[in-house]
Design a protein around this motif. Structure first.
Motif, PDB file in Angstrom:
ATOM      1  N   VAL A   2       0.851  -1.270  -0.144  1.00 40.11           N
ATOM      2  CA  VAL A   2      -0.179   0.097  -0.122  1.00 40.11           C
ATOM      3  C   VAL A   2       0.974   1.096   0.216  1.00 40.11           C
ATOM      4  O   VAL A   2       1.859   1.354   0.821  1.00 40.11           O
ATOM      5  N   ARG A   3       0.449   2.076  -0.971  1.00 37.86           N
ATOM      6  CA  ARG A   3       1.546   3.365  -0.892  1.00 37.86           C
ATOM      7  C   ARG A   3       0.342   4.568  -0.606  1.00 37.86           C
ATOM      8  O   ARG A   3      -0.684   4.383  -1.317  1.00 37.86           O
ATOM      9  N   ALA A   4       0.991   5.459  -0.082  1.00 35.66           N
ATOM     10  CA  ALA A   4      -0.026   6.622   0.082  1.00 35.66           C
ATOM     11  C   ALA A   4       0.921   8.118   0.102  1.00 35.66           C
ATOM     12  O   ALA A   4       2.011   8.043   0.426  1.00 35.66           O
ATOM     13  N   PHE A   5       0.041   9.058  -0.349  1.00 38.82           N
ATOM     14  CA  PHE A   5       0.851  10.479  -0.289  1.00 38.82           C
ATOM     15  C   PHE A   5      -0.241  11.025   1.003  1.00 38.82           C
ATOM     16  O   PHE A   5      -1.295  10.851   1.030  1.00 38.82           O
ATOM     17  N   ILE A   6       0.537  11.673   1.929  1.00 38.19           N
ATOM     18  CA  ILE A   6       0.084  12.155   3.117  1.00 38.19           C
ATOM     19  C   ILE A   6       0.412  13.790   3.111  1.00 38.19           C
ATOM     20  O   ILE A   6       1.432  14.189   3.150  1.00 38.19           O
ATOM     21  N   PHE A   7      -0.697  14.455   2.807  1.00 38.19           N
ATOM     22  CA  PHE A   7      -0.474  16.040   2.682  1.00 38.19           C
ATOM     23  C   PHE A   7      -0.686  16.788   4.108  1.00 38.19           C
ATOM     24  O   PHE A   7      -1.616  16.250   4.992  1.00 38.19           O
ATOM     25  N   ILE A   8       0.297  17.469   4.735  1.00 32.18           N
ATOM     26  CA  ILE A   8       0.499  18.125   5.997  1.00 32.18           C
ATOM     27  C   ILE A   8       0.552  19.445   6.179  1.00 32.18           C
ATOM     28  O   ILE A   8       1.285  20.067   5.293  1.00 32.18           O
ATOM     29  N   GLN A   9      -0.485  19.795   6.965  1.00 28.09           N
ATOM     30  CA  GLN A   9      -0.241  21.328   7.247  1.00 28.09           C
ATOM     31  C   GLN A   9       0.299  21.663   8.705  1.00 28.09           C
ATOM     32  O   GLN A   9      -0.026  20.949   9.687  1.00 28.09           O
ATOM     33  N   THR A  10       1.285  22.609   8.675  1.00 27.62           N
ATOM     34  CA  THR A  10       1.786  22.883   9.966  1.00 27.62           C
ATOM     35  C   THR A  10       1.648  24.343  10.675  1.00 27.62           C
ATOM     36  O   THR A  10       1.093  24.867   9.875  1.00 27.62           O
ATOM     37  N   GLU A  11       2.136  24.312  11.807  1.00 31.63           N
ATOM     38  CA  GLU A  11       1.849  25.701  12.343  1.00 31.63           C
ATOM     39  C   GLU A  11       3.073  26.593  11.619  1.00 31.63           C
ATOM     40  O   GLU A  11       3.985  25.955  10.929  1.00 31.63           O
ATOM     41  N   VAL A  12       2.748  27.888  11.912  1.00 35.91           N
ATOM     42  CA  VAL A  12       3.690  28.760  10.982  1.00 35.91           C
ATOM     43  C   VAL A  12       5.083  28.586  11.419  1.00 35.91           C
ATOM     44  O   VAL A  12       5.343  28.421  12.830  1.00 35.91           O
ATOM     45  N   GLY A  13       6.106  28.555  10.706  1.00 34.40           N
ATOM     46  CA  GLY A  13       7.518  28.558  10.987  1.00 34.40           C
ATOM     47  C   GLY A  13       8.152  27.264  11.655  1.00 34.40           C
ATOM     48  O   GLY A  13       9.361  26.967  12.139  1.00 34.40           O
TER      49      GLY A  13
END
Length: 77
Positions: A2-13
């Protein structure tokens, strides 16, 4: 596999420090900083969806500085 792309939003900086931490995960095959609505894209591989959740997604959720994730399993090759 199983392959996946995981998109991540982080806190600034904190994207760079989060990326360094994620690169230590055994099943993360790549971690890239990107522009747009997300800050990082992780490519991950596991033997099953369950393993992906246990060995990749759960540890990602424990990393400080991550606001949101979106997991996109790869359906074709």
């Amino acid at each position: 596999m199983v392959r996946a792309f995981i998109f991540i939003q982080t806190e600034v900086g904190v994207a760079a420090s989060v990326a360094r931490r994620l690169r230590q995960l055994d099943h993360a095959t790549s971690v890239e900083m990107v522009t747009g609505p997300y800050d990082l894209v992780v490519r991950a591989e596991a033997t099953s969806i369950d393993e992906l959740g246990k060995l990749v997604l759960r540890p990602i959720q424990d990393v400080r500085g991550i606001i949101r994730t979106m997991t996109c399993p790869v359906i074709g090759r």
